[in-house]
Design a protein around this motif. Sequence first.
Motif, PDB file in Angstrom:
ATOM      1  N   TYR A   1      -6.067   5.239   6.690  1.00  0.00           N
ATOM      2  CA  TYR A   1      -6.363   4.308   5.606  1.00  0.00           C
ATOM      3  C   TYR A   1      -7.779   4.540   5.079  1.00  0.00           C
ATOM      4  O   TYR A   1      -8.705   4.767   5.854  1.00  0.00           O
ATOM      5  CB  TYR A   1      -6.216   2.866   6.095  1.00  0.00           C
ATOM      6  CG  TYR A   1      -4.870   2.586   6.713  1.00  0.00           C
ATOM      7  CD1 TYR A   1      -3.737   2.427   5.919  1.00  0.00           C
ATOM      8  CD2 TYR A   1      -4.713   2.500   8.095  1.00  0.00           C
ATOM      9  CE1 TYR A   1      -2.492   2.182   6.487  1.00  0.00           C
ATOM     10  CE2 TYR A   1      -3.481   2.251   8.670  1.00  0.00           C
ATOM     11  CZ  TYR A   1      -2.361   2.098   7.866  1.00  0.00           C
ATOM     12  OH  TYR A   1      -1.135   1.865   8.426  1.00  0.00           O
TER      13      TYR A   1
ATOM     14  N   ARG B   1      -9.340   2.316   2.665  1.00  0.00           N
ATOM     15  CA  ARG B   1     -10.008   1.033   2.462  1.00  0.00           C
ATOM     16  C   ARG B   1      -9.245  -0.044   3.227  1.00  0.00           C
ATOM     17  O   ARG B   1      -8.050  -0.217   3.015  1.00  0.00           O
ATOM     18  CB  ARG B   1     -10.081   0.668   0.978  1.00  0.00           C
ATOM     19  CG  ARG B   1     -10.761  -0.691   0.698  1.00  0.00           C
ATOM     20  CD  ARG B   1     -10.823  -0.981  -0.788  1.00  0.00           C
ATOM     21  NE  ARG B   1     -11.684  -0.029  -1.488  1.00  0.00           N
ATOM     22  CZ  ARG B   1     -11.728   0.109  -2.809  1.00  0.00           C
ATOM     23  NH1 ARG B   1     -10.947  -0.646  -3.576  1.00  0.00           N
ATOM     24  NH2 ARG B   1     -12.536   0.993  -3.360  1.00  0.00           N
ATOM     25  N   ILE B   2      -9.942  -0.755   4.096  1.00  0.00           N
ATOM     26  CA  ILE B   2      -9.280  -1.752   4.928  1.00  0.00           C
ATOM     27  C   ILE B   2      -9.978  -3.106   4.801  1.00  0.00           C
ATOM     28  O   ILE B   2     -11.156  -3.186   4.443  1.00  0.00           O
ATOM     29  CB  ILE B   2      -9.275  -1.338   6.417  1.00  0.00           C
ATOM     30  CG1 ILE B   2     -10.702  -1.357   6.991  1.00  0.00           C
ATOM     31  CG2 ILE B   2      -8.622   0.035   6.593  1.00  0.00           C
ATOM     32  CD1 ILE B   2     -10.761  -1.234   8.503  1.00  0.00           C
ATOM     33  N   LEU B   3      -9.222  -4.158   5.099  1.00  0.00           N
ATOM     34  CA  LEU B   3      -9.822  -5.469   5.298  1.00  0.00           C
ATOM     35  C   LEU B   3      -9.504  -5.902   6.715  1.00  0.00           C
ATOM     36  O   LEU B   3      -8.343  -5.912   7.122  1.00  0.00           O
ATOM     37  CB  LEU B   3      -9.320  -6.515   4.311  1.00  0.00           C
ATOM     38  CG  LEU B   3     -10.103  -7.836   4.465  1.00  0.00           C
ATOM     39  CD1 LEU B   3     -10.500  -8.406   3.106  1.00  0.00           C
ATOM     40  CD2 LEU B   3      -9.329  -8.870   5.277  1.00  0.00           C
TER      41      LEU B   3
ATOM     42  N   ALA C   1      -8.077  -9.079   0.446  1.00  0.00           N
ATOM     43  CA  ALA C   1      -7.457  -7.764   0.643  1.00  0.00           C
ATOM     44  C   ALA C   1      -6.723  -7.312  -0.611  1.00  0.00           C
ATOM     45  O   ALA C   1      -6.805  -6.150  -1.018  1.00  0.00           O
ATOM     46  CB  ALA C   1      -6.502  -7.801   1.840  1.00  0.00           C
TER      47      ALA C   1
ATOM     48  N   ALA D   1      -7.135  -3.209  -0.997  1.00  0.00           N
ATOM     49  CA  ALA D   1      -7.158  -2.601   0.331  1.00  0.00           C
ATOM     50  C   ALA D   1      -5.826  -1.918   0.620  1.00  0.00           C
ATOM     51  O   ALA D   1      -4.781  -2.324   0.103  1.00  0.00           O
ATOM     52  CB  ALA D   1      -7.439  -3.664   1.389  1.00  0.00           C
TER      53      ALA D   1
END
Length: 239
Positions: free
Chosen positions: A6, A8-10, A150, A155
């Motif tokens: 991944y 971009r993550i939240l 998110a 995200a």
Amino acid sequence: MTDPKYRRILLKLSGEALLGEAPYGVDPGVLKRLAAEIHELVERGVQVALVIGGGNIFRGEGLAATGMDRVTADQMGMLATLLNALALQDALEQEAVFTRVMSAIKVNQVCESYIRRRAIRHLEKGRVVIFAAGIGNPFFTTDSAASLRAIEINADIMFKATKVDGVYSADPVKEPGAQRYQRLTYDEVLQRKLDVMDATAIVLCRDQNMPIMVFDITRPGGLRDVVEGRAIGTFVERG
């Protein structure tokens, strides 16, 4: 080392996740470990945003249950999340990670106000962004805030950090025979009333197709493993 799955993550952390062995507040050792694991992700090019609860200090719903006005109680809870966000920001900056706290309520002498485009720009520049004060309104949990943020920042996935290794059919502490699920749909979570996130948060994710991974944040290296795509928790998605 496997490449991150991944970009971009939240990461949704409960306030209790910062307690460690402490009865109240934050454990500096826990902050330091979390900051080191997040630093590793940033070094590998992962854009990291976080939402932290405030249950280690004040929980609005709990205060309201004692007779306090619910709106006032939730406002106190929002401020508790800000305290946690500032504590984690300090730990990250001690790891030389550029970090921004963005609040849904105005506290401009302490941190920035939340502006979606600015938050995305911070992420693009490699800064960690910590979203504080929920969505700025009472009656909404930090789970709902995490789902909303998110979605707003686009995200790839939302990680729900817990103290257990996924979602179970019942409390595994009270019922040792409880089943751990590897994959669930949003509707299964809602229909079975599983303890993943509140219903508003699940519906938001379902309607916008935001996948959720529930995993054990107390396991060293667990955050790295889920970002690399290892199935060490419970994945929630469309059927």
